[in-house]
Design an enzyme around this catalytic site. Structure first.
Site, PDB file in Angstrom:
ATOM      1  N   ASP A  45       0.838  -1.199   0.000  1.00  0.00           N
ATOM      2  CA  ASP A  45       0.000   0.000   0.000  1.00  0.00           C
ATOM      3  C   ASP A  45       0.871   1.247   0.000  1.00  0.00           C
ATOM      4  O   ASP A  45       1.585   1.528   0.955  1.00  0.00           O
ATOM      5  CB  ASP A  45      -0.899   0.012   1.243  1.00  0.00           C
ATOM      6  CG  ASP A  45      -1.756   1.255   1.314  1.00  0.00           C
ATOM      7  OD1 ASP A  45      -2.780   1.306   0.618  1.00  0.00           O
ATOM      8  OD2 ASP A  45      -1.377   2.201   2.042  1.00  0.00           O
ATOM      9  N   TYR A  50       3.390   9.699   0.153  1.00  0.00           N
ATOM     10  CA  TYR A  50       4.472   9.053   0.884  1.00  0.00           C
ATOM     11  C   TYR A  50       5.852   9.351   0.306  1.00  0.00           C
ATOM     12  O   TYR A  50       6.858   9.128   0.982  1.00  0.00           O
ATOM     13  CB  TYR A  50       4.252   7.537   0.933  1.00  0.00           C
ATOM     14  CG  TYR A  50       2.934   7.098   1.523  1.00  0.00           C
ATOM     15  CD1 TYR A  50       2.102   7.992   2.211  1.00  0.00           C
ATOM     16  CD2 TYR A  50       2.486   5.786   1.395  1.00  0.00           C
ATOM     17  CE1 TYR A  50       0.889   7.594   2.737  1.00  0.00           C
ATOM     18  CE2 TYR A  50       1.276   5.377   1.927  1.00  0.00           C
ATOM     19  CZ  TYR A  50       0.479   6.283   2.587  1.00  0.00           C
ATOM     20  OH  TYR A  50      -0.722   5.884   3.105  1.00  0.00           O
ATOM     21  N   LYS A  75      -2.485   6.223  -4.142  1.00  0.00           N
ATOM     22  CA  LYS A  75      -3.585   7.131  -3.806  1.00  0.00           C
ATOM     23  C   LYS A  75      -3.350   8.514  -4.404  1.00  0.00           C
ATOM     24  O   LYS A  75      -2.207   8.976  -4.495  1.00  0.00           O
ATOM     25  CB  LYS A  75      -3.720   7.266  -2.283  1.00  0.00           C
ATOM     26  CG  LYS A  75      -3.802   5.947  -1.534  1.00  0.00           C
ATOM     27  CD  LYS A  75      -3.935   6.159  -0.037  1.00  0.00           C
ATOM     28  CE  LYS A  75      -3.713   4.876   0.724  1.00  0.00           C
ATOM     29  NZ  LYS A  75      -2.293   4.470   0.767  1.00  0.00           N
ATOM     30  N   HIS A 108      -7.416   9.776  -1.756  1.00  0.00           N
ATOM     31  CA  HIS A 108      -6.817   9.687  -0.423  1.00  0.00           C
ATOM     32  C   HIS A 108      -7.700  10.315   0.657  1.00  0.00           C
ATOM     33  O   HIS A 108      -7.779   9.779   1.778  1.00  0.00           O
ATOM     34  CB  HIS A 108      -5.442  10.360  -0.447  1.00  0.00           C
ATOM     35  CG  HIS A 108      -4.488   9.811   0.561  1.00  0.00           C
ATOM     36  ND1 HIS A 108      -3.128   9.805   0.373  1.00  0.00           N
ATOM     37  CD2 HIS A 108      -4.675   9.250   1.774  1.00  0.00           C
ATOM     38  CE1 HIS A 108      -2.534   9.260   1.422  1.00  0.00           C
ATOM     39  NE2 HIS A 108      -3.461   8.924   2.286  1.00  0.00           N
TER      40      HIS A 108
END
Length: 272
Positions: A45, A50, A75, A108
């Site tokens: 994931d 990130y 996302k 997200h």
């Protein structure tokens, strides 16, 4: 160890347990994901936010595991809501990943103040219909956001990834997801460690770690769960929770820890 699979509402299969890569440094991500593959994980994931999609994609490209056996999630961040921005955001994610297709793409956050999540969802439907992403879903969506998506587009998300742990069990939202045919996926599933003391007795009796007990609780409730760890031994421990079986009394005791204790942002108010 046999990895349990969940059937999404579009008919595709998704591993129930995966690895989250939130806060894993970009330069370490390829190695961490490669280690996870060696430990049995097949669901990874990720997200644009990130900052490590390049490493995630590198690990997928470099492994000998067939691509169709790996389930990759990313996302769309809050600054790319709206049709055209969403399509560009997806293109940028795929360029960073270096993959031909994505298994699951999520919005997200709903960011209701922008009031663009329905338009954004239509863009994800376009991407799914084009075959560039196999399944689409959302993260951090509350019941009104979900029902509006379904009412205005007719397309039900495959997954709703939400903050969920024993101290914040989200029983109502889990029920909404289930009634709509949406898989609930838990982020921050270990409660940032805050629940470990509360399950320590169960862990000692079962000769397991507190983290394994909490992961087993998620699995017992039919939730998908994506604990993050860059530590190889912790990855192995978390994956071994697949073999742990809790009694009904254990599950009820952990259920009773719910304090409606949200630790992340409130989706109704989050603006990115």
């Amino acid at each position: 160890m046999q990895q349990p699979m969940m059937t999404l509402n579009d008919g595709r299969k998704m591993p129930q347990l995966g690895l989250g890569v939130w806060k894993i440094p970009a330069e370490e991500t390829a190695g961490v994901v490669a280690e996870a593959f060696g430990n049995g994980y097949r669901l990874i994931d990720g997200a644009k936010l990130y900052g490590n999609e390049e490493g995630l994609g590198q690990a997928v490209r470099d492994t000998d595991i067939p691509r169709e056996e790996i389930f990759v999630t990313s996302k769309l961040w809050a600054d790319h809501h709206g049709r055209d921005k969403a399509l560009r955001g997806f293109d940028a994610t795929m360029e960073r990943l270096g993959l031909e297709y994505l298994d699951l793409y999520l919005i997200h956050w709903p960011v209701p103040a922008q009031d663009l999540y329905v338009e954004t969802w239509r863009a994800l439907v376009e991407l799914r219909d084009s075959g560039r992403v196999k399944s689409i879903g959302v993260a951090n969506f509350h019941e009104p956001h979900l029902r509006r998506l379904v009412d205005e587009t007719g397309t039900v998300p495959a997954v709703n990834q939400i903050e969920l742990h024993p101290a914040f069990a989200q029983t109502h939202l889990r029920g909404v997801n289930k009634n709509l045919g949406i898989i609930t996926q838990s982020w921050a599933p270990l409660g940032r460690g805050a629940d470990f003391d509360a399950v320590s007795g169960i862990a000692r009796r079962l000769e397991a770690t507190p983290g394994q007990v909490i992961i087993a609780w998620h699995l017992a409730h039919g939730l998908s769960v994506i604990p993050k760890s860059s530590n190889p031994e912790r990855q192995r421990q978390n994956f071994a929770a697949l073999e742990l079986r809790l009694s009904d009394a254990d599950i009820a005791a952990i259920d009773a820890l719910d304090r409606d204790n949200r630790t992340g942002p409130n989706p109704d108010e989050f603006t990115g």
